[in-house]
Design a protein around this motif. Structure first.
Motif, mmCIF file in Angstrom:
data_model
loop_
_atom_site.group_PDB
_atom_site.id
_atom_site.type_symbol
_atom_site.label_atom_id
_atom_site.label_comp_id
_atom_site.label_asym_id
_atom_site.label_seq_id
_atom_site.Cartn_x
_atom_site.Cartn_y
_atom_site.Cartn_z
ATOM 1 N N CYS A 51 1.014 2.330 10.343
ATOM 2 C CA CYS A 51 0.109 2.349 9.179
ATOM 3 C C CYS A 51 0.808 2.942 7.954
ATOM 4 O O CYS A 51 0.659 2.430 6.838
ATOM 5 C CB CYS A 51 -1.150 3.160 9.483
ATOM 6 S SG CYS A 51 -2.270 2.367 10.636
ATOM 7 N N VAL B 235 -3.283 3.836 2.767
ATOM 8 C CA VAL B 235 -3.147 4.534 4.045
ATOM 9 C C VAL B 235 -4.550 4.768 4.575
ATOM 10 O O VAL B 235 -5.271 5.617 4.075
ATOM 11 C CB VAL B 235 -2.428 5.894 3.883
ATOM 12 C CG1 VAL B 235 -2.178 6.520 5.238
ATOM 13 C CG2 VAL B 235 -1.145 5.722 3.104
ATOM 14 N N PRO B 236 -4.961 3.980 5.557
ATOM 15 C CA PRO B 236 -6.314 4.143 6.083
ATOM 16 C C PRO B 236 -6.321 5.255 7.126
ATOM 17 O O PRO B 236 -5.331 5.967 7.305
ATOM 18 C CB PRO B 236 -6.580 2.803 6.734
ATOM 19 C CG PRO B 236 -5.229 2.362 7.206
ATOM 20 C CD PRO B 236 -4.225 2.927 6.255
ATOM 21 N N LEU C 227 3.365 0.468 6.624
ATOM 22 C CA LEU C 227 2.729 -0.636 5.900
ATOM 23 C C LEU C 227 2.421 -0.233 4.459
ATOM 24 O O LEU C 227 2.559 -1.032 3.532
ATOM 25 C CB LEU C 227 1.419 -1.025 6.590
ATOM 26 C CG LEU C 227 1.513 -2.037 7.719
ATOM 27 C CD1 LEU C 227 0.177 -2.146 8.426
ATOM 28 C CD2 LEU C 227 1.920 -3.392 7.175
ATOM 29 N N ALA C 228 1.989 1.021 4.284
ATOM 30 C CA ALA C 228 1.605 1.467 2.945
ATOM 31 C C ALA C 228 2.821 1.658 2.051
ATOM 32 O O ALA C 228 2.758 1.436 0.850
ATOM 33 C CB ALA C 228 0.814 2.768 3.042
ATOM 34 N N ARG D 145 2.505 5.645 12.604
ATOM 35 C CA ARG D 145 3.710 5.349 11.826
ATOM 36 C C ARG D 145 3.689 3.940 11.262
ATOM 37 O O ARG D 145 4.151 3.694 10.138
ATOM 38 C CB ARG D 145 4.951 5.563 12.709
ATOM 39 C CG ARG D 145 5.302 7.033 12.818
ATOM 40 C CD ARG D 145 6.023 7.349 14.107
ATOM 41 N NE ARG D 145 5.597 8.668 14.589
ATOM 42 C CZ ARG D 145 6.360 9.744 14.534
ATOM 43 N NH1 ARG D 145 7.567 9.675 14.080
ATOM 44 N NH2 ARG D 145 5.903 10.900 14.978
#
Lengths: 292, 294
Positions: free
Chosen positions: A163, A100-101, A166-167, A161
């Motif tokens: 991002c 999670v960037p 994706l994680a 959301r």
């Protein structure tokens, strides 16, 4: 004491060799993180957070020298990311690690659609169905249309959301969040923190949260580890660390957060535990990893 | 006294945000860009069309050194070639040779520049190697090589490519290093996306913008270099090129027969100027687009 340790860091020391000499970024760190736990790593810039993250992910630069070991049991067998060859570490991250960037559009590749992100970052043939489910779970209407969009066509809330989805979409057992809410306003921070927690609870992943935002750590973390100058100065359950800090440095960190009715007075953080060994921060994680 | 604070956060995010207008259309509304492109396309197109007032390859000995006018707008040279036809005819070789040389340089330079954008011993070594390569005066080497093995269009293209490739490498390397510091490269790497995908699918499309101004500039310089080499007599003997036309015309300048020098010079000058002005303008647009995306 932890239910089932996923991450086991055993007396980890990381040094960087550069032309200016040797810099110790982490010194004798011991840390266990269990399944389903949210472990916050707090500390100021240069405290070794980025190096810890890079070690755990097998992304240390070539100039780093490592003592001690890390063992991650997030697959069939334990994996040592600091000793594994780079290619093996890449494959391992692909299957086991969700990242999670910083939650903005800038963390997405501007020339790829959201769907292409899921396809490249996930695995298996079912990425589309899983992506749609993850996006729906996070409250995105019309997930199919979101998949067709480019990052610049997303609103800020949608990008956050995406991002998070994706994680978490592939159910990866280890989640790593690196300053996810920096640059977001306090209300949005609370909202995405809750979304992230919700996703983490669904998959029972172990979440490592690197942040210098103590309020975020308070809201999300089950355990908090405080780093200063590469040394783990305090570690324990979140409430204990925040309510009854033992180390003077932790006390000064907590006091630095403004609260109404309390004058902002900084207690003495105590002597530098590295004994002045660390003169220079190795740099931000994103720059360090991107340049390699 | 204080009213209870309530916070309503939308639980559902709708899909708004209309796709923004493509910025590239602005480039094709810039009058200077249109003018420069127009002039280049006109000249090369005419050259390729083969429609000349007189044959550029068959001399007419009956009208040697005819002054401009009377059916020969730019006059006739000392061999009996119509200067207008031959000047336009030469554009085909001079511009296309420069274009192909610059294209080879752009492709090779982009490829190497991206490979050399990561930090590491190998790329540091390659960068030093590039310094050494650029310290060699390539135009002088070119003269020597042509002296040894003779000349051909291929050799000229290779020379142009060799001179321009380092420029593209440095440009792309610097730009790719900037891209690598943006969040999404680290994100992709943490996700275990392969280095190959990161290089060619994530970084490459984000550095192409800076290529266009450099490409245009390189073509301009390359035309000037081809002009210089053919002026020195290093182009294929007998082939039409602006440099060799100027060279052939110079001895006649003192006799007031100026047209053999002036018209090819004008063509060379305006085309090089068009390419460098095009580069300058594109640079402005690229910076605007980059500024908007940061």
């Amino acid at each position: 004491m932890n239910p089932e340790p996923i991450v086991d860091i055993d007396s980890l020391t990381v040094k960087y060799h550069s032309r200016q000499g040797e810099v110790t970024a982490l010194r004798d760190v011991n840390l266990q993180i269990g399944r389903g736990e949210v472990q916050a790593i707090v500390g100021e810039s240069g405290s070794g957070k980025s190096t810890l993250l890079a070690s755990l992910l097998g992304l240390l630069p070539a100039s780093a020298a490592v003592e001690g070991s890390i063992s991650v049991r997030a697959g069939d067998q334990p994996f040592d990311p600091v000793r594994a060859p780079a290619k093996e570490a890449t494959r391992w991250r692909f299957r086991q690690v969700g990242y999670v960037p910083q939650l903005t559009q800038r963390s997405l590749v501007p020339v790829l659609t959201v769907g292409e992100h899921f396809r490249q970052f996930g695995f298996g043939s079912d990425w589309r169905a899983e992506a749609v489910r993850a996006l729906t779970d996070l409250g995105l209407r019309e997930p199919e249309s979101v998949l067709r969009r480019y990052p610049h066509e997303l609103s800020g809330g949608m990008a956050q959301r995406v991002c998070i989805a994706l994680a978490t979409f592939a159910g990866k057992p280890l989640l790593v969040a690196d300053e996810p809410t920096s640059g977001l306003d306090p209300l949005v921070t609370v909202r995405v923190a809750d979304l992230l927690l919700e996703s983490q609870r669904r998959t029972q992943a172990c979440l490592l949260l690197v942040t210098h935002n103590l309020q975020l750590a308070r809201r999300m973390a089950t355990r908090i580890a405080v780093f200063r100058s590469g040394v783990l100065v305090e570690h324990g359950p979140a409430t204990a660390v925040l309510e009854d800090p033992l180390h003077p440095y932790t006390r000064s960190l907590i006091a630095a957060v403004p609260r109404p009715g309390h004058p902002l007075a900084l207690p003495e953080p105590g002597p530098d535990p590295s004994g002045g060994l660390i003169e220079k921060a190795p740099g931000h994680f994103v720059a360090m990893v991107g340049a390699a | 006294m204080s009213a209870p604070t309530t916070v309503t956060t939308p639980s559902i995010i709708d899909a708004p945000a209309p796709p923004p207008k493509a910025r590239s259309t602005r480039i094709f509304r810039d009058p200077v860009i249109l003018g420069c492109l127009g002039w280049i396309v006109f000249l090369v197109g005419w050259s390729l069309s083969g429609l000349f007032p007189h044959s550029p390859t068959v001399a007419d000995p009956g009208v040697l050194l005819h002054a401009p006018g009377g059916g020969y707008l730019f006059g006739v040279d000392q061999d009996g070639y119509d200067v207008l036809s031959r000047t336009v005819y030469a554009a085909k070789f001079d511009v296309l040779m420069a274009l192909s040389g610059a294209l080879v340089a752009a492709v090779t330079g982009t490829w190497l520049g991206i490979l050399m954008s990561s930090e590491g011993r190998l790329s540091a070594l390659a960068t030093r190697g590039l310094d050494v390569f650029q310290a060699v005066p390539l135009l002088v080497v070119a003269v020597a090589v042509i002296g040894l093995v003779g000349t051909s269009r291929t050799i000229l293209v290779v020379i142009i490519a060799a001179i321009n490739t380092p420029l593209f490498i440095r440009l792309v390397q610097a730009e790719a290093r900037l891209v690598r510091k943006r969040g999404y490269v680290a994100v992709a790497r943490v996700y275990g996306v392969s280095e190959r995908t990161i290089r060619w699918r994530h970084i490459l499309p984000n550095v192409t913008g800076v290529l266009f101004p450099q490409f245009s500039l390189s073509v301009g310089y390359a035309i000037a270099s081809v002009g210089a080499l053919s002026f020195l007599g290093l182009s294929e003997p007998g082939s039409a090129s602006w440099g060799s036309m100027i060279k052939a015309g110079i001895p006649l300048l003192p006799l007031n027969q100026w047209w053999m020098v002036v018209f090819p010079s004008l063509a060379l000058f305006t085309v090089v100027l068009a390419f460098s002005e095009l580069s300058h303008r594109l640079q402005g647009h690229v910076e605007q687009i980059r500024g908007g995306s940061r």
